[in-house]
Structures are given as structure tokens and as C-alpha cells.
Design a protein around this motif. Structure first.
Motif, PDB file in Angstrom:
ATOM      1  N   ALA A  65      45.711  67.920  59.414  1.00 50.68           N
ATOM      2  CA  ALA A  65      45.057  67.574  58.153  1.00 50.68           C
ATOM      3  C   ALA A  65      43.567  67.352  58.290  1.00 50.68           C
ATOM      4  O   ALA A  65      42.845  67.379  57.317  1.00 50.68           O
ATOM      5  CB  ALA A  65      45.687  66.321  57.564  1.00 50.68           C
ATOM      6  N   PHE A 105      56.762  64.218  56.765  1.00 45.37           N
ATOM      7  CA  PHE A 105      56.284  65.527  56.327  1.00 45.37           C
ATOM      8  C   PHE A 105      57.060  66.665  56.979  1.00 45.37           C
ATOM      9  O   PHE A 105      56.985  67.795  56.540  1.00 45.37           O
ATOM     10  CB  PHE A 105      54.803  65.692  56.650  1.00 45.37           C
ATOM     11  N   ALA A 140      52.621  84.215  59.713  1.00 46.11           N
ATOM     12  CA  ALA A 140      53.474  84.757  60.760  1.00 46.11           C
ATOM     13  C   ALA A 140      52.663  85.708  61.629  1.00 46.11           C
ATOM     14  O   ALA A 140      51.973  86.588  61.124  1.00 46.11           O
ATOM     15  CB  ALA A 140      54.639  85.493  60.129  1.00 46.11           C
ATOM     16  N   VAL A 187      53.769  70.882  47.718  1.00 42.47           N
ATOM     17  CA  VAL A 187      53.223  69.805  48.544  1.00 42.47           C
ATOM     18  C   VAL A 187      52.333  70.459  49.581  1.00 42.47           C
ATOM     19  O   VAL A 187      52.728  71.443  50.207  1.00 42.47           O
ATOM     20  CB  VAL A 187      54.342  69.009  49.228  1.00 42.47           C
ATOM     21  N   PHE A 188      51.121  69.969  49.731  1.00 42.01           N
ATOM     22  CA  PHE A 188      50.218  70.608  50.694  1.00 42.01           C
ATOM     23  C   PHE A 188      49.374  69.589  51.423  1.00 42.01           C
ATOM     24  O   PHE A 188      49.135  68.490  50.934  1.00 42.01           O
ATOM     25  CB  PHE A 188      49.335  71.661  50.012  1.00 42.01           C
ATOM     26  N   LEU A 189      48.951  69.985  52.616  1.00 44.50           N
ATOM     27  CA  LEU A 189      48.114  69.106  53.417  1.00 44.50           C
ATOM     28  C   LEU A 189      46.709  69.067  52.842  1.00 44.50           C
ATOM     29  O   LEU A 189      46.148  70.098  52.493  1.00 44.50           O
ATOM     30  CB  LEU A 189      48.054  69.608  54.860  1.00 44.50           C
ATOM     31  N   ALA A 190      46.167  67.874  52.787  1.00 46.86           N
ATOM     32  CA  ALA A 190      44.840  67.716  52.221  1.00 46.86           C
ATOM     33  C   ALA A 190      43.835  67.588  53.351  1.00 46.86           C
ATOM     34  O   ALA A 190      43.835  66.608  54.072  1.00 46.86           O
ATOM     35  CB  ALA A 190      44.795  66.483  51.337  1.00 46.86           C
ATOM     36  N   GLY A 191      43.001  68.580  53.526  1.00 47.18           N
ATOM     37  CA  GLY A 191      41.956  68.508  54.529  1.00 47.18           C
ATOM     38  C   GLY A 191      40.752  67.765  53.978  1.00 47.18           C
ATOM     39  O   GLY A 191      40.768  67.251  52.868  1.00 47.18           O
ATOM     40  N   GLN A 225      48.620  80.549  46.107  1.00 45.51           N
ATOM     41  CA  GLN A 225      49.340  80.618  47.381  1.00 45.51           C
ATOM     42  C   GLN A 225      48.388  80.381  48.539  1.00 45.51           C
ATOM     43  O   GLN A 225      47.205  80.663  48.447  1.00 45.51           O
ATOM     44  CB  GLN A 225      49.981  82.004  47.542  1.00 45.51           C
ATOM     45  N   GLY A 226      48.904  79.871  49.646  1.00 47.12           N
ATOM     46  CA  GLY A 226      48.052  79.665  50.809  1.00 47.12           C
ATOM     47  C   GLY A 226      48.803  78.978  51.925  1.00 47.12           C
ATOM     48  O   GLY A 226      49.912  78.457  51.728  1.00 47.12           O
ATOM     49  N   ALA A 227      48.205  78.980  53.101  1.00 48.78           N
ATOM     50  CA  ALA A 227      48.817  78.330  54.251  1.00 48.78           C
ATOM     51  C   ALA A 227      48.827  76.813  54.058  1.00 48.78           C
ATOM     52  O   ALA A 227      48.044  76.275  53.280  1.00 48.78           O
ATOM     53  CB  ALA A 227      48.051  78.683  55.515  1.00 48.78           C
ATOM     54  N   ASN A 228      49.689  76.143  54.781  1.00 50.39           N
ATOM     55  CA  ASN A 228      49.844  74.689  54.707  1.00 50.39           C
ATOM     56  C   ASN A 228      50.301  74.212  53.338  1.00 50.39           C
ATOM     57  O   ASN A 228      50.036  73.079  52.943  1.00 50.39           O
ATOM     58  CB  ASN A 228      48.556  73.966  55.097  1.00 50.39           C
ATOM     59  N   LYS A 229      50.957  75.103  52.596  1.00 50.73           N
ATOM     60  CA  LYS A 229      51.505  74.722  51.295  1.00 50.73           C
ATOM     61  C   LYS A 229      52.996  75.001  51.306  1.00 50.73           C
ATOM     62  O   LYS A 229      53.423  76.059  51.764  1.00 50.73           O
ATOM     63  CB  LYS A 229      50.860  75.534  50.169  1.00 50.73           C
ATOM     64  N   SER A 230      53.759  74.045  50.805  1.00 55.58           N
ATOM     65  CA  SER A 230      55.203  74.223  50.741  1.00 55.58           C
ATOM     66  C   SER A 230      55.649  74.185  49.283  1.00 55.58           C
ATOM     67  O   SER A 230      55.355  73.229  48.567  1.00 55.58           O
ATOM     68  CB  SER A 230      55.911  73.123  51.532  1.00 55.58           C
ATOM     69  N   LEU A 278      55.474  70.681  57.082  1.00 55.40           N
ATOM     70  CA  LEU A 278      54.039  70.440  57.154  1.00 55.40           C
ATOM     71  C   LEU A 278      53.754  69.576  58.373  1.00 55.40           C
ATOM     72  O   LEU A 278      54.490  68.644  58.657  1.00 55.40           O
ATOM     73  CB  LEU A 278      53.527  69.712  55.903  1.00 55.40           C
ATOM     74  N   GLY A 329      52.791  79.796  53.842  1.00 48.81           N
ATOM     75  CA  GLY A 329      52.026  80.449  54.897  1.00 48.81           C
ATOM     76  C   GLY A 329      52.767  81.620  55.524  1.00 48.81           C
ATOM     77  O   GLY A 329      52.165  82.489  56.138  1.00 48.81           O
ATOM     78  N   THR A 330      54.080  81.635  55.389  1.00 50.72           N
ATOM     79  CA  THR A 330      54.861  82.704  56.024  1.00 50.72           C
ATOM     80  C   THR A 330      55.557  83.599  55.008  1.00 50.72           C
ATOM     81  O   THR A 330      56.341  84.465  55.383  1.00 50.72           O
ATOM     82  CB  THR A 330      55.914  82.114  56.973  1.00 50.72           C
ATOM     83  N   ALA A 371      48.708  79.687  60.515  1.00 54.12           N
ATOM     84  CA  ALA A 371      49.955  79.363  59.829  1.00 54.12           C
ATOM     85  C   ALA A 371      50.719  80.603  59.390  1.00 54.12           C
ATOM     86  O   ALA A 371      51.899  80.527  59.146  1.00 54.12           O
ATOM     87  CB  ALA A 371      49.670  78.490  58.624  1.00 54.12           C
ATOM     88  N   GLU A 397      43.926  80.161  57.499  1.00 54.03           N
ATOM     89  CA  GLU A 397      45.311  80.553  57.293  1.00 54.03           C
ATOM     90  C   GLU A 397      45.870  81.247  58.521  1.00 54.03           C
ATOM     91  O   GLU A 397      47.071  81.419  58.646  1.00 54.03           O
ATOM     92  CB  GLU A 397      45.410  81.495  56.100  1.00 54.03           C
ATOM     93  N   VAL A 405      41.351  69.188  59.807  1.00 48.94           N
ATOM     94  CA  VAL A 405      40.538  70.388  59.961  1.00 48.94           C
ATOM     95  C   VAL A 405      39.639  70.543  58.737  1.00 48.94           C
ATOM     96  O   VAL A 405      40.113  70.572  57.611  1.00 48.94           O
ATOM     97  CB  VAL A 405      41.442  71.622  60.122  1.00 48.94           C
ATOM     98  N   SER A 456      48.462  62.073  54.011  1.00 47.35           N
ATOM     99  CA  SER A 456      47.788  63.335  54.325  1.00 47.35           C
ATOM    100  C   SER A 456      48.098  64.453  53.347  1.00 47.35           C
ATOM    101  O   SER A 456      47.531  65.524  53.449  1.00 47.35           O
ATOM    102  CB  SER A 456      48.191  63.805  55.719  1.00 47.35           C
ATOM    103  N   THR A 457      49.025  64.230  52.444  1.00 46.07           N
ATOM    104  CA  THR A 457      49.428  65.335  51.572  1.00 46.07           C
ATOM    105  C   THR A 457      49.099  65.066  50.106  1.00 46.07           C
ATOM    106  O   THR A 457      48.987  63.926  49.672  1.00 46.07           O
ATOM    107  CB  THR A 457      50.943  65.582  51.657  1.00 46.07           C
TER     108      THR A 457
END
Lengths: 85, 392
Positions: free
Chosen positions: A21, A11, A33, B385-389, B269-274, A16, B356-357, A31, A28, A23, B244-245
Motif C-alpha cells: 500500500a 485483506f 499475470a 475493494v482496493f489498496l489505497a496508495g 479496472q486496474g491492478a490491486n482492485k478486487s 489484496l 489485476g489478473t 500484479a 500494474e 508504493v 489500507s483499503t
């Protein structure tokens, strides 16, 4: 040839971190800036930017001098300090 | 008398399912797993609006293949039969995949799936495969495979009466990559659940008919999957890769277009997303058709975030089209007018966009001043691709 610096596996290549994962309610805030902590941030006591560091240094100097018998000679004058005698 | 309770084994939550932590062992998994290609469901198509397929709860799901084999029967009588730009691949108006409470992981039309396949697998090529588009034989940029059959051309008018064979295939990428299975879905428990919904375009979307002409498409859909077995490791526990993704492909539609620069804020859009790639297609005209990616219609093409950060600007539509052809070995902008900002094709670690940035991420498309807009709609897809909580 080591390619891990421009092509990490897993990852990591998507930027990533799988460790986050679990949480339940991801925020946000961690993550996005963020600015640096700035001068007001509390730093470790052993950091020169922490006032405690300088207090400790001064205390060590003062008490260190007091702990030993010291004599200083400047020109014709002579000063002698002695503790515990 | 005292009793003791055995401590619970450490668990990890993956894609909404709890899995014993010690079972996550990618090295053992890839050494022991077995690839499987399975037929999940077959059903007939008679012009219905949708079908729902629940996949079997087994193994680890990496991809879904959808095949349509059928016949198009046209009878114009005193009228005319023609096809629109939706023919043939947008016969599937939307493929929607939901998994383990994560709704709409995939939600895109058939043509978007075809072009994604060419973008991801640049060794695939549609060169030299001749199809009819707008009454002209075209041998590049049709997205077609040699083993497929369109029956009749796309955007083709005055189709003669006949019974035409149609044979089409789409690949739905559940995992981003079937080599390392990033985004693959664990299906081997009774608590997992994955549903595939196929929505079909209406006859009016696919054909332009002048009364009393008819065009009747019938056939059979076959849904197959590529899965990987869940092996048992040395200690008797199952072993799985790190799942995890999630991998998602989401299509959106934007209609408030004008000549000049259009900034379209990306949805989701959101954090932990690429963001791996975003690609788009402009539909325009009284009978909407895709606009080829040329400098006649398109000015500078770019993407933007923050206030005005614009990392990449392609001079015009033709420039972007050439750039894409170099990347994919397919001229995907020529016929169906696709444009793509690709962050995964060359070096994903270097180029991927961390959502996220990069706040306020926008797709920026400029339409030339002389270009006439009639019912314009920009259909764009974000591949993420994003992390799956834990499922919220």
C-alpha cells in the motif's frame, strides 16, 4: 476446525496484500499475470540449471582427484599418480 | 558543539494520510474502540438539485445513513398525476462521497444503495411488505422496509389528490463490512476530509404530470454516521485498525444496447482492485422503467474477461432471478429488475475477481430477439475493494 485455507482473515480474503500500500506510484506490472521466467532466466549458482554449477562440479572433481594420490589398476596395467612427492 | 536529531518515527501511509506505524494495531483497536451513531446534518428539501455535506472530522467512519421524511402533495386539476420507476428510492439521483483526495469512492443512485443493502445483508428481507407497483399490490422485491413509507406507489398512474407521508432511508456503505471495518475511513485529523454530495432527481424524473397537475415533494433530510472512536493504546499512542483499503461503489450507464448479446466493458479496472459484485438494471420505454429480470426480456446472463473467458453463464433472466433470490432471500429481480453477479456473498476469498489478473473484464447481458428496445439504458454498479496508495 481450521477454516483459514478457504476463508483467511483480513485483506487476504480479498486477495489484496496490504504490504504494497505504500508504493507511491503503483504499477500494474507486478500484479498482472506474467509468464514463467523461462529457460533463459539466470538461476542460482547452486542450481543444476546454471552452467556454473556444472563447471564447479567438474572443477571439484578434477582438482579433488589431483589433490590425492590415486592409483588405478585395469587388468595387467597399473597406473599411478602422485603429486607433491 | 554537536547536535543530534532524533530519528523520525516509522510511518505508514493509509488512505493518503501518514500514520505512525506502531499505531496500527487492529487487536488493540477492536478491544478498545467505541461505536458511535451521530447525527451530522439536517436540512430541508424543497426541490433543489443538490446538497453538500461535509462530515465532522472525528473518529473512523464506517457508514452513512440518509433519512428523508416529508410529504408529497398532489393536485391533478383537469390533468393526471403518476409516478415513474424512479419513485421512490431514486429521489436521490446520486450519492457521491470523496475522501482524502480519493474522489468518487461512492457514486450511485438511491435504488442501487437499497439493493446493495439487501445483497450484503441477506438476513434483511422485503418479503411481506406490500407496496403498489404499476397499479398492482406487490409484497416481494420492492426493496422496501416495513418502517418506510412510499406515500404513493411506483410506476403508478392516476394518483388521487392528497397529502401523502413519505419516509425513506438509505445506507451508504463506507466500509465493506462494519464488523472488520475493511474500507473504513480515518477522519480524526484536521488534514482528513470527506464530502458527501446528494444529487436529487428532477420532478420530471420522478413524476409524470398531465397539465395542469402538480406534485410537490418537501421534507427534511437527516444525515447520520456510524463511527468508531480512536482509542489510546498501552504505550500512549493512538491505535487504529489497518486502513489500507478503500471500498467503492461506482455506477455507470451504457446506452448502445441491441437485442442479442451485449458486452459492456467495466469502467475503472486496474491492478490491486478486487471486484466484489457487479449489479445492473435495464431501463427501457418511452417513459423509462426498469425491466423485470425474466426470460421474456433477458437471455443468457454472464461475465467475461480476456479474449473469451466466460466463467459463469446463467441460462436466462428468470434463472438468474431465482439464483439471486436463493442468495439474498429477496426477489430483487422481480420489480426493479436487478441482476447481479456476486463474488462476495458466499465465500469472498474463493470467488472474488482480482482485476489485476482478469483483463478486459466485461458484463455480458443478452436481450431476447423479440424484446422491443426504446431508449434503452443499462445502469450497472461495480463494488470494489482496493489498496489505497499515497495520493498521487
Amino acid at each position: 476446525m481450521d477454516t483459514s485455507y478457504f476463508q483467511p482473515s483480513g485483506f487476504g480474503r480479498f486477495h489484496l496484500d496490504a504490504g504494497t500500500a505504500n508504493v507511491a506510484a503503483p504499477t500494474e506490472l507486478n500484479a498482472v499475470a506474467t509468464p514463467s521466467e523461462g529457460a533463459a532466466a539466470a538461476s542460482a549458482p547452486w542450481s543444476p540449471s546454471n552452467p556454473l554449477f556444472w563447471f564447479g562440479a567438474l572443477a571439484a572433481l578434477t582438482l579433488g582427484l589431483a589433490a590425492v594420490s590415486t592409483s588405478v589398476r585395469v587388468g595387467p596395467a597399473r597406473a599411478s599418480v602422485s603429486l607433491g612427492k | 558543539m554537536t547536535t543530534t536529531t532524533a530519528p523520525a518515527a516509522p510511518q505508514r501511509t493509509m488512505q493518503g494520510l501518514a500514520i505512525a506505524a506502531e499505531s496500527v494495531n487492529p487487536k488493540a483497536f477492536f478491544a478498545l474502540t467505541r461505536r458511535k451513531t451521530l447525527q451530522e446534518k439536517t436540512f430541508t428539501y424543497n426541490g433543489q438539485s443538490q446538497d453538500v455535506v461535509e462530515l465532522r472530522k472525528s473518529d473512523i467512519l464506517a457508514g452513512i445513513d440518509i433519512e428523508f421524511v416529508g410529504n408529497l402533495v398532489t393536485a391533478k386539476g383537469a390533468g393526471t398525476v403518476g409516478t415513474t420507476g424512479r419513485w421512490p428510492y431514486d429521489l436521490i439521483k446520486a450519492v457521491k462521497v470523496s475522501a482524502n483526495g480519493q474522489s468518487n469512492l461512492i457514486n450511485v443512485s438511491g435504488a442501487k444503495l437499497k439493493v446493495r443493502d439487501l445483497m450484503k445483508n441477506s438476513d434483511l428481507s422485503d418479503r411481506g411488505i406490500t407496496q403498489t407497483v404499476n397499479g398492482v399490490n406487490v409484497s416481494a422485491g420492492t426493496l422496501a422496509g416495513s418502517s418506510e413509507s412510499w406515500g404513493v406507489g411506483s410506476q403508478t398512474a392516476n394518483i388521487a389528490d392528497g397529502n401523502y407521508n413519505v419516509d425513506l432511508q438509505w445506507h451508504v456503505p463506507i466500509s465493506e463490512d462494519e464488523t472488520d471495518l475493511v474500507g473504513a475511513i480515518f477522519l480524526a485529523t484536521s488534514t482528513s476530509d470527506i464530502t458527501v454530495t446528494l444529487e436529487y432527481s428532477s420532478q420530471a424524473d420522478l413524476f409524470s404530470l398531465g397539465a395542469p397537475a402538480t406534485a410537490t415533494l418537501t421534507g427534511t433530510f437527516k444525515v447520520s454516521t456510524t463511527k468508531f472512536s480512536v482509542p489510546v493504546g498501552p504505550n500512549g499512542q493512538i491505535v487504529v485498525p489497518d486502513l489500507s483499503t478503500f471500498h467503492s461503489l461506482i455506477q455507470s450507464r451504457y446506452t448502445a444496447l441491441q437485442t442479442g448479446e451485449n458486452e459492456i466493458r467495466l469502467v475503472g479496472q486496474g491492478a490491486n482492485k478486487s471486484l466484489l459484485r457487479m449489479y445492473y438494471q435495464l431501463w427501457n420505454g418511452a417513459t423509462p422503467a426498469p425491466v423485470p429480470m425474466t426470460r421474456t426480456a433477458f437471455g443468457p446472463q454472464s461475465w467475461r474477461f480476456g479474449n473469451n473467458e466466460t466463467p459463469e453463464v446463467y441460462n436466462d433472466g428468470s434463472y438468474l432471478r431465482k439464483h439471486m433470490e436463493r442468495s439474498y432471500n429477496s426477489d430483487i429481480g422481480a420489480v426493479f429488475g436487478f441482476g447481479c453477479h456476486d463474488f462476495a456473498e458466499e465465500n469472498v476469498f474463493r470467488d472474488v475477481v482480482d482485476m489485476g489478473t482478469t483483463s478486459e473484464l466485461r458484463l455480458v447481458t443478452t436481450l431476447q430477439n423479440g424484446f422491443v428496445l426504446t431508449n434503452p439504458a443499462l445502469e450497472y454498479v461495480t463494488e470494489v475493494v482496493f489498496l489505497a496508495g499515497t495520493a498521487a
